[in-house]
Design a protein around this motif. Structure first.
Motif, PDB file in Angstrom:
ATOM      1  N   PRO A  70      -3.058  45.373  50.937  1.00 35.34           N
ATOM      2  CA  PRO A  70      -2.476  45.583  49.401  1.00 35.34           C
ATOM      3  C   PRO A  70      -2.105  46.940  49.108  1.00 35.34           C
ATOM      4  CG  PRO A  70      -4.721  44.912  49.544  1.00 35.34           C
ATOM      5  CD  PRO A  70      -4.366  44.803  50.918  1.00 35.34           C
ATOM      6  N   HIS A  71      -3.020  48.089  49.617  1.00 33.10           N
ATOM      7  CA  HIS A  71      -2.796  49.381  49.234  1.00 33.10           C
ATOM      8  C   HIS A  71      -3.812  50.164  50.100  1.00 33.10           C
ATOM      9  CE1 HIS A  71      -6.447  48.922  46.934  1.00 33.10           C
ATOM     10  NE2 HIS A  71      -6.193  47.777  46.463  1.00 33.10           N
ATOM     11  N   GLY A  72      -3.630  51.416  50.154  1.00 35.47           N
ATOM     12  CA  GLY A  72      -4.446  52.425  50.727  1.00 35.47           C
ATOM     13  C   GLY A  72      -4.335  52.167  52.199  1.00 35.47           C
ATOM     14  N   PRO A  73      -5.331  52.958  52.874  1.00 34.55           N
ATOM     15  CA  PRO A  73      -5.018  53.023  54.417  1.00 34.55           C
ATOM     16  C   PRO A  73      -6.012  51.918  55.253  1.00 34.55           C
ATOM     17  CG  PRO A  73      -6.909  54.480  53.791  1.00 34.55           C
ATOM     18  CD  PRO A  73      -6.289  54.073  52.554  1.00 34.55           C
ATOM     19  N   LEU A  74      -6.776  51.046  54.592  1.00 34.91           N
ATOM     20  CA  LEU A  74      -7.543  49.979  55.085  1.00 34.91           C
ATOM     21  C   LEU A  74      -6.843  48.576  54.988  1.00 34.91           C
ATOM     22  CD1 LEU A  74     -10.940  51.322  53.931  1.00 34.91           C
ATOM     23  CD2 LEU A  74     -10.062  51.696  56.081  1.00 34.91           C
ATOM     24  N   ALA A  75      -7.031  47.665  55.911  1.00 36.03           N
ATOM     25  CA  ALA A  75      -6.490  46.341  55.704  1.00 36.03           C
ATOM     26  C   ALA A  75      -7.709  45.347  56.294  1.00 36.03           C
ATOM     27  CB  ALA A  75      -5.483  45.892  56.828  1.00 36.03           C
ATOM     28  N   THR A  76      -7.569  44.013  55.926  1.00 35.20           N
ATOM     29  CA  THR A  76      -8.488  42.996  56.206  1.00 35.20           C
ATOM     30  C   THR A  76      -8.075  42.253  57.344  1.00 35.20           C
ATOM     31  OG1 THR A  76      -7.899  41.653  54.255  1.00 35.20           O
ATOM     32  CG2 THR A  76      -9.958  43.438  53.951  1.00 35.20           C
ATOM     33  N   LEU A  77      -8.699  41.785  58.240  1.00 33.76           N
ATOM     34  CA  LEU A  77      -8.186  40.807  59.440  1.00 33.76           C
ATOM     35  C   LEU A  77      -8.979  39.579  59.226  1.00 33.76           C
ATOM     36  CD1 LEU A  77      -6.575  39.744  61.911  1.00 33.76           C
ATOM     37  CD2 LEU A  77      -8.527  41.164  62.953  1.00 33.76           C
ATOM     38  N   SER A  78      -8.500  38.378  58.888  1.00 28.15           N
ATOM     39  CA  SER A  78      -9.132  37.181  58.791  1.00 28.15           C
ATOM     40  C   SER A  78      -8.573  36.295  59.962  1.00 28.15           C
ATOM     41  CB  SER A  78      -8.951  36.363  57.594  1.00 28.15           C
ATOM     42  OG  SER A  78      -9.245  37.272  56.313  1.00 28.15           O
ATOM     43  N   LEU A  79      -9.598  35.614  60.381  1.00 27.74           N
ATOM     44  CA  LEU A  79      -9.328  34.787  61.696  1.00 27.74           C
ATOM     45  C   LEU A  79     -10.147  33.500  61.415  1.00 27.74           C
ATOM     46  CD1 LEU A  79      -9.747  37.137  64.653  1.00 27.74           C
ATOM     47  CD2 LEU A  79      -7.460  36.079  63.845  1.00 27.74           C
ATOM     48  N   PRO A  80      -9.650  32.304  61.835  1.00 29.68           N
ATOM     49  CA  PRO A  80     -10.493  31.034  61.258  1.00 29.68           C
ATOM     50  C   PRO A  80     -11.860  30.981  62.163  1.00 29.68           C
ATOM     51  CG  PRO A  80      -8.032  30.756  61.936  1.00 29.68           C
ATOM     52  CD  PRO A  80      -8.267  32.067  62.216  1.00 29.68           C
ATOM     53  N   GLY A  81     -12.884  30.732  61.344  1.00 31.89           N
ATOM     54  CA  GLY A  81     -14.121  30.502  61.674  1.00 31.89           C
ATOM     55  C   GLY A  81     -14.903  31.732  62.262  1.00 31.89           C
ATOM     56  N   GLN A  82     -14.234  32.950  61.909  1.00 35.12           N
ATOM     57  CA  GLN A  82     -14.861  34.455  62.016  1.00 35.12           C
ATOM     58  C   GLN A  82     -15.088  35.011  60.923  1.00 35.12           C
ATOM     59  OE1 GLN A  82     -13.281  36.440  65.058  1.00 35.12           O
ATOM     60  NE2 GLN A  82     -12.484  34.600  66.474  1.00 35.12           N
ATOM     61  N   PRO A  83     -16.114  36.035  60.740  1.00 36.14           N
ATOM     62  CA  PRO A  83     -16.249  36.715  59.486  1.00 36.14           C
ATOM     63  C   PRO A  83     -15.082  37.873  59.232  1.00 36.14           C
ATOM     64  CG  PRO A  83     -17.758  37.443  61.335  1.00 36.14           C
ATOM     65  CD  PRO A  83     -17.011  36.254  61.553  1.00 36.14           C
ATOM     66  N   GLN A  84     -14.660  37.877  58.170  1.00 34.87           N
ATOM     67  CA  GLN A  84     -13.589  39.007  57.745  1.00 34.87           C
ATOM     68  C   GLN A  84     -13.706  40.375  58.140  1.00 34.87           C
ATOM     69  OE1 GLN A  84     -12.291  40.211  53.636  1.00 34.87           O
ATOM     70  NE2 GLN A  84     -11.071  38.790  53.885  1.00 34.87           N
ATOM     71  N   ARG A  85     -12.958  41.319  58.859  1.00 35.54           N
ATOM     72  CA  ARG A  85     -13.151  42.484  59.222  1.00 35.54           C
ATOM     73  C   ARG A  85     -12.082  43.458  58.788  1.00 35.54           C
ATOM     74  NH1 ARG A  85     -11.936  40.968  65.710  1.00 35.54           N
ATOM     75  NH2 ARG A  85     -12.878  38.834  65.517  1.00 35.54           N
ATOM     76  N   THR A  86     -12.733  44.752  58.434  1.00 33.84           N
ATOM     77  CA  THR A  86     -11.705  45.750  57.895  1.00 33.84           C
ATOM     78  C   THR A  86     -11.203  46.691  59.180  1.00 33.84           C
ATOM     79  OG1 THR A  86     -13.286  45.635  55.949  1.00 33.84           O
ATOM     80  CG2 THR A  86     -12.038  47.609  56.414  1.00 33.84           C
ATOM     81  N   LEU A  87     -10.209  47.057  58.970  1.00 30.87           N
ATOM     82  CA  LEU A  87      -9.430  47.925  59.873  1.00 30.87           C
ATOM     83  C   LEU A  87      -8.811  48.933  59.444  1.00 30.87           C
ATOM     84  CD1 LEU A  87      -6.365  46.831  60.899  1.00 30.87           C
ATOM     85  CD2 LEU A  87      -8.066  44.660  61.477  1.00 30.87           C
ATOM     86  N   ALA A  88      -8.497  50.176  60.198  1.00 37.58           N
ATOM     87  CA  ALA A  88      -7.683  51.025  59.522  1.00 37.58           C
ATOM     88  C   ALA A  88      -6.214  50.802  59.813  1.00 37.58           C
ATOM     89  CB  ALA A  88      -7.918  52.547  60.299  1.00 37.58           C
ATOM     90  N   LEU A  89      -5.288  50.846  58.925  1.00 42.27           N
ATOM     91  CA  LEU A  89      -3.846  50.680  58.980  1.00 42.27           C
ATOM     92  C   LEU A  89      -3.215  51.430  58.061  1.00 42.27           C
ATOM     93  CD1 LEU A  89      -2.500  48.412  60.976  1.00 42.27           C
ATOM     94  CD2 LEU A  89      -2.512  46.949  58.925  1.00 42.27           C
ATOM     95  N   LYS A  90      -3.130  52.538  58.331  1.00 42.65           N
ATOM     96  CA  LYS A  90      -2.663  53.601  57.205  1.00 42.65           C
ATOM     97  C   LYS A  90      -1.150  53.533  57.449  1.00 42.65           C
ATOM     98  CE  LYS A  90      -3.036  57.721  60.116  1.00 42.65           C
ATOM     99  NZ  LYS A  90      -3.486  59.288  60.300  1.00 42.65           N
ATOM    100  N   VAL A  91      -0.514  54.159  56.456  1.00 42.06           N
ATOM    101  CA  VAL A  91       0.784  54.574  56.482  1.00 42.06           C
ATOM    102  C   VAL A  91       0.820  56.101  57.130  1.00 42.06           C
ATOM    103  CG1 VAL A  91       2.906  55.253  55.266  1.00 42.06           C
ATOM    104  CG2 VAL A  91       1.479  53.337  54.547  1.00 42.06           C
ATOM    105  N   ARG A  92       1.597  56.098  58.273  1.00 37.47           N
ATOM    106  CA  ARG A  92       1.454  57.335  59.050  1.00 37.47           C
ATOM    107  C   ARG A  92       2.751  58.273  58.614  1.00 37.47           C
ATOM    108  NH1 ARG A  92       2.037  55.475  65.010  1.00 37.47           N
ATOM    109  NH2 ARG A  92       3.584  54.282  64.348  1.00 37.47           N
ATOM    110  N   SER A  93       2.432  59.595  58.909  1.00 35.89           N
ATOM    111  CA  SER A  93       3.372  60.640  58.665  1.00 35.89           C
ATOM    112  C   SER A  93       4.420  60.719  59.846  1.00 35.89           C
ATOM    113  CB  SER A  93       2.504  62.110  58.716  1.00 35.89           C
ATOM    114  OG  SER A  93       2.443  62.528  60.112  1.00 35.89           O
ATOM    115  N   THR A  94       5.641  61.451  59.278  1.00 34.13           N
ATOM    116  CA  THR A  94       6.721  61.704  60.052  1.00 34.13           C
ATOM    117  C   THR A  94       6.427  62.107  61.378  1.00 34.13           C
ATOM    118  OG1 THR A  94       8.269  61.643  58.128  1.00 34.13           O
ATOM    119  CG2 THR A  94       9.032  62.151  60.064  1.00 34.13           C
TER     120      THR A  94
END
Length: 313
Positions: A254-278
């Motif tokens: 939703p905002h910032g450099p971090l995202a969450t990944l949700s898979l059925p039957g697995q705990p939610q994970r946090t991962l880096a997904l930043k907006v990269r520079s040119t």
């Protein structure tokens, strides 16, 4: 080192490059390609800074072409080339020539650039703004193995995206597509782990975002199903949701450099997904100079005719 040349020629620019290298003790043999940047005065600084940062990974000769109108004190048809030759710390790990063309020579910038290309080295042309309608048929674009544009810099990116699909030539690519590399990597890894059939798909993003449209078209081609476009507050792409019989696969940023990944039957994970520079985007594009087949798939979406699954993209 900086060498200013007024009303000059390509021959004099080459002599200045040789003179500067000798003075700095820096041979040209370490450079791996020629990067040609075609831009305007307003965007030249940012484009050159990005190229210099990228040159730490890809030492190159950078030629910046800035086309300008004839000076008021000169005849309208008069032609002139002014150049700044930058070497050493002024030019990253390579060497840079900033070319300002006036008058008729602006219509034939390829004749100025051609003598300045590194011999036997690939050529990449990048238009940070105002790309030609058909990059491969542009005189400068025709010199290149790789042609980079940016849909983020046009007034109507979705309309322009359709035009790019019609004019696509192997070697074309766009930074709107390059921005999606982390998303595509996470999606491929998630589907590889889930190993279940996808029954629905949606991409959430700010309105008229070209990266979101490319991502949706790529998923349509890979999953062979329609993908919903859902408008969000942004910025850029904020989520991808894939429905399966076991539950939803969700990548949410939703905002910032971090995202969450949700898979059925697995705990939610946090991962880096930043907006990269040119600079990071350009460095990625310079790592490979062959045809970007996945970009072609994304441009044409479900019409591409491909039968491969997203896991193998």
């Amino acid at each position: 080192m900086k060498i200013d040349l007024t009303d000059t020629t390509a021959s004099d620019i080459n002599k200045a490059l040789v003179k500067g290298r000798r003075a700095n003790g820096t041979p040209a043999v370490g450079m791996v390609l020629t990067l040609v940047i075609v831009t305007d005065e307003e965007n030249a600084y940012d484009a050159l800074k990005a190229a210099n940062d990228a040159s730490r990974e890809h030492p190159s000769r950078t030629l910046v072409v800035i086309k300008r109108h004839a000076r008021p004190t000169r005849a309208r048809a008069a032609s002139q080339i002014d150049a700044e030759v930058l070497l050493g710390s002024e030019a990253g790990t390579g060497e840079t020539v900033v070319l300002r063309t006036y008058g008729q020579v602006s219509d034939h910038a390829d004749s100025v650039v051609l003598p300045l290309l590194l011999p036997d080295a690939p050529v990449v042309v990048w238009w940070p703004v105002d790309a030609p309608d058909v990059p491969a048929k542009d005189p400068l674009g025709a010199l290149a193995q790789r042609r980079i544009t940016d849909l983020y810099m046009v007034e109507n990116p979705l309309r322009e995206l359709s035009a790019r699909a019609d004019s696509y030539t192997p070697g074309d690519t766009d930074l709107a597509w390059t921005r999606l590399t982390p998303w595509r990597s996470v999606l491929a890894a998630a589907l590889d782990q889930a190993r279940t059939e996808v029954t629905s798909a949606a991409v959430e993003a700010e309105a008229d975002n070209p990266s979101a449209e490319l991502l949706a078209r790529w998923l349509e081609a890979r999953l062979e199903m329609p993908v919903d476009r859902v408008e969000s507050a942004g910025p850029v792409v904020t989520a991808v949701r894939l429905g399966t019989a076991e539950g939803e696969i969700v990548i949410d940023r939703p905002h910032g450099p971090l995202a969450t990944l949700s898979l059925p039957g697995q705990p939610q994970r946090t991962l880096a997904l930043k907006v990269r520079s040119t600079a990071e985007l350009i460095a990625e594009e310079l790592r490979r100079l062959d045809a970007d087949e996945m970009y072609a798939v994304a441009l044409h979406g479900g019409a591409s005719g491909t039968k491969e699954s997203v896991q193998h993209a």
